[in-house]
Design an enzyme around this catalytic site. Structure first.
Site, PDB file in Angstrom:
ATOM      1  N   GLU A 290      98.757  -9.938  81.676  1.00  0.00           N
ATOM      2  CA  GLU A 290      97.512 -10.665  81.438  1.00  0.00           C
ATOM      3  C   GLU A 290      97.018 -10.434  80.018  1.00  0.00           C
ATOM      4  O   GLU A 290      96.617 -11.373  79.322  1.00  0.00           O
ATOM      5  CB  GLU A 290      96.445 -10.221  82.440  1.00  0.00           C
ATOM      6  N   ASP A 294      96.462 -13.166  76.914  1.00  0.00           N
ATOM      7  CA  ASP A 294      95.200 -13.348  76.206  1.00  0.00           C
ATOM      8  C   ASP A 294      95.384 -13.259  74.697  1.00  0.00           C
ATOM      9  O   ASP A 294      94.819 -14.060  73.939  1.00  0.00           O
ATOM     10  CB  ASP A 294      94.193 -12.288  76.663  1.00  0.00           C
ATOM     11  N   SER A 560      93.441 -18.028  83.215  1.00  0.00           N
ATOM     12  CA  SER A 560      93.691 -16.968  82.236  1.00  0.00           C
ATOM     13  C   SER A 560      94.221 -17.503  80.917  1.00  0.00           C
ATOM     14  O   SER A 560      94.074 -16.847  79.880  1.00  0.00           O
ATOM     15  CB  SER A 560      94.714 -15.970  82.786  1.00  0.00           C
TER      16      SER A 560
END
Length: 642
Positions: A290, A294, A560
């Site tokens: 994750e 990002d 996300s």
């Protein structure tokens, strides 16, 4: 361009994937857990005391002025010290809290914003401080061990006029990263899916050299093509002079980001990533991918922006502390996060022993986040949060609610912190593509649509058979908050709704029968989410690099990806306009409300698709918000002061 591509979903259990559940590390416990007795008295924990704001109404008014053209305080953002002096706790109040903590044998560290005090001590010390005992518990759902107060915290009367909330005394809940892998269709068919893009862009522009043009293997170059970012690049707007921050709950390998940018042929500023490990930092674990997403997405959209990664442990006060640090530092012009939990998991009904099942007061971190977000807004820091990947039913991915293996009902719920009115909630769409599986016919999505996998569910029900698989409720998070009231910027927006009636979280106890854990407020005039959306469907998804997950992966999506993409867009706008952008929401709603949709609009209306309950529409909708972006047009509005 790419080597060793694989779809992460194919390595997962098909049953686990199709029900939308994740590994137990991300599970939350709505069922009353087994009380294992008083926790070890000498166990050391960190607690953050969030201090009450001074003059909050004046602060909110000032924030509104900073993003309202024509206001005397338009773009007059405050420094951290100015915020502390005008709206933070007074020096006398802080000294009183510190003295009180010292009397209890507790340490204290005050943030420069005067918004929070971090303190460390034992569970027994904090139990005495807050007039409760801290117990160990074992989840009946998955055997997870955790500790939390056995009763509601009581802020001592000596400091109750200063302290708004205490975060960190419970280790029950872990936040979830909001990314999703494409469904394992090849496990259901004798041949691979036939997938092709129907359109390169949503507005006819194209030509970014780093784009792949292949659904499931899209890059930040494709994002630039879809949402008309390329005109900014042609003007030399690449994020120079801007700083992006990522707030995350897992550590990562910075080399993942540099490998991704190199693999797609993107030139970037060297040595641009700084890591800040808050409270000791996050772990290299299942959430590391994750963090890689990002950084890769935000830094790919704005290739010459600086990047600061604030990572913290995924427990206790880690998330609050990471946000508080990023905002108090006030170095970043924009901040994004892709982690969250259902908003309702903060309610007293699910956290406080003996609380009524209608008690929706905050027993979690809603108030703590809110004050931090207010500080960010007045400092001109733009905030973004992923709205979730469980469509209109945010508890499904955490509890298995409403699925074949679920023990819960599935009420309409939204995700936190995206539901806070002072953060921009990033929703998800599906971009045009065609698909076919096995011997079924080729079908197409001809225009950008709200992301919800019921379109695939319907296809399978027709051509494979009903009830063979269950994709409920994967899709872009959206709906109506039942805690935060409708904010001023949504008052005149067509399409804003109230919460639905008859929504309850019920545990179907195999032995005792149904137990209503929470009755949600009906017809609540709440904040609607998301605010704006971009492509997030894994079927029209992306590649990313994650060492922890095996390298270069394809068929990845979820909101996300959207939150950091908006973060990167903000870095471009920061360079183009020459100033911080501030809180997006009042500005983008005003632009949409005044100018609507059309050739020169900053937004593309998303009229098709649904997130299992809310449908696309030529107006605001709870599937895609006010729509997807036309970044070049948004930039023109902002530079003109709209």
């Amino acid at each position: 361009m790419f080597a060793k591509l694989h779809r992460k979903s194919l390595s997962l259990s098909l049953g686990l994937l199709l029900t939308g559940l994740s590994a137990g590390a991300w599970a939350a416990n709505a069922v009353p857990a087994v009380d294992a007795g008083v926790a070890s008295a000498n166990q050391t924990v960190q607690v953050t005391l969030v201090l009450k704001l001074r003059n909050q109404a004046a602060l909110e008014d000032y924030i509104k002025q900073t993003v309202t053209p024509g206001s005397p305080n338009y773009q007059q953002f405050l420094t951290t010290s100015q915020f502390a002096a005008q709206y933070g706790a007074t020096a006398d109040a802080i000294a009183r809290v510190q003295s009180f903590l010292q009397q209890q044998g507790l340490s204290s560290q005050v943030l420069p914003s005067h918004l929070a005090i971090r303190t460390s001590g034992t569970l027994s010390q904090f139990g005495r401080l807050f007039q409760t005992s801290v117990h160990d518990y074992v989840s009946r759902q998955d055997g997870h061990h955790f500790h939390k107060p056995a009763s509601s915290l009581q802020i001592p009367s000596a400091i109750a006029d200063v302290v708004a909330a205490a975060s960190g005394l419970s280790s029950e809940r872990a936040y979830r990263p909001h990314h999703v892998s494409a469904s394992a269709f090849t496990a259901l068919s004798s041949q691979s899916p036939k997938v092709s893009a129907l359109s390169a862009t949503s507005d006819g522009s194209s030509g970014n050299p780093t784009a792949s043009g292949v659904p499931g293997q899209y890059t930040v170059g494709d994002v630039a093509n879809f949402y008309n970012i390329n005109p900014l690049y042609k003007r030399g707007v690449v994020g120079k002079g801007s700083t992006i921050a990522i707030v995350t709950l897992s550590n990562f390998y910075p080399s993942d980001a540099t490998a991704y940018w190199s693999d797609i042929g993107l030139a970037t500023k060297p040595n641009r990533i700084t890591q800040v490990h808050v409270d000791g930092g996050g772990a290299i674990d299942g959430g590391s991918g994750e963090t890689s997403i990002d950084v890769e997405q935000s830094g790919g959209v704005a290739p010459y922006a600086n990047i600061i990664v604030y990572d913290a442990p995924n427990a206790g006060n880690g998330y609050v502390d990471a946000f508080a640090q990023a905002v108090s530092d006030n170095i970043a012009d924009s901040i994004s996060t892709s982690w969250g939990l259902p908003e309702i998991f903060n309610f007293a009904a699910l956290n406080v022993a003996g609380a009524s099942n209608t008690d929706t007061s905050d027993a979690g971190d809603l108030r703590a986040f809110h004050e931090i977000f207010l500080e960010a807004a007045v400092q001109g820091q733009s905030l973004f949060a992923a709205s979730g990947d469980s469509g209109a039913y945010d508890t499904v991915r955490d509890l298995g609610a409403g699925t074949a293996v679920g023990d819960y009902t599935a009420p309409l719920t939204v995700d936190s912190p995206a539901s806070d009115p002072y953060i921009t909630a990033a929703g998800g769409t599906t971009t045009p593509y065609s698909y076919a599986f096995g011997t079924g016919p080729t079908e197409s999505i001809s225009r950008e649509s709200v992301w919800g996998w019921d379109y695939i569910q319907n296809y399978f029900d027709t051509y494979i058979g009903p009830n063979v698989i269950n994709l409920f409720s994967s899709g872009g998070g959206g709906g109506v908050s039942v805690y935060w009231h409708k904010p001023f910027y949504q008052v005149f927006t067509d399409g804003i709704r109230r919460s639905e009636s008859h929504q309850s979280l019920v545990y179907n106890d195999p032995s005792a029968g149904p137990t209503t854990l929470l009755q949600l407020p009906s017809r609540f005039t709440g904040r609607n989410v998301p605010d704006v959306s971009l492509n997030a469907d894994p079927e029209t998804g992306y590649i990313f690099v994650s060492t922890f997950d095996g390298g270069l992966l394809a068929g990845e999506g979820g909101t996300s990806f959207v939150a950091p993409q908006l973060n990167g867009v903000t870095a471009l706008l920061r360079q183009s306009t020459g100033h911080r952008i501030g809180l997006w929401n009042p500005q983008i709603y005003a632009i949409q409300n005044i100018f609507g949709y059309g050739r020169f609009s900053a937004f593309n209306s998303v009229r098709a698709g649904d997130n299992w309950f809310y449908y696309g529409a030529p107006r605001y909708n709870q599937g895609a918000g006010i729509g997807s972006l036309n970044v070049a047009n948004l930039d023109a509005f902002l530079r003109a002061g709209f």
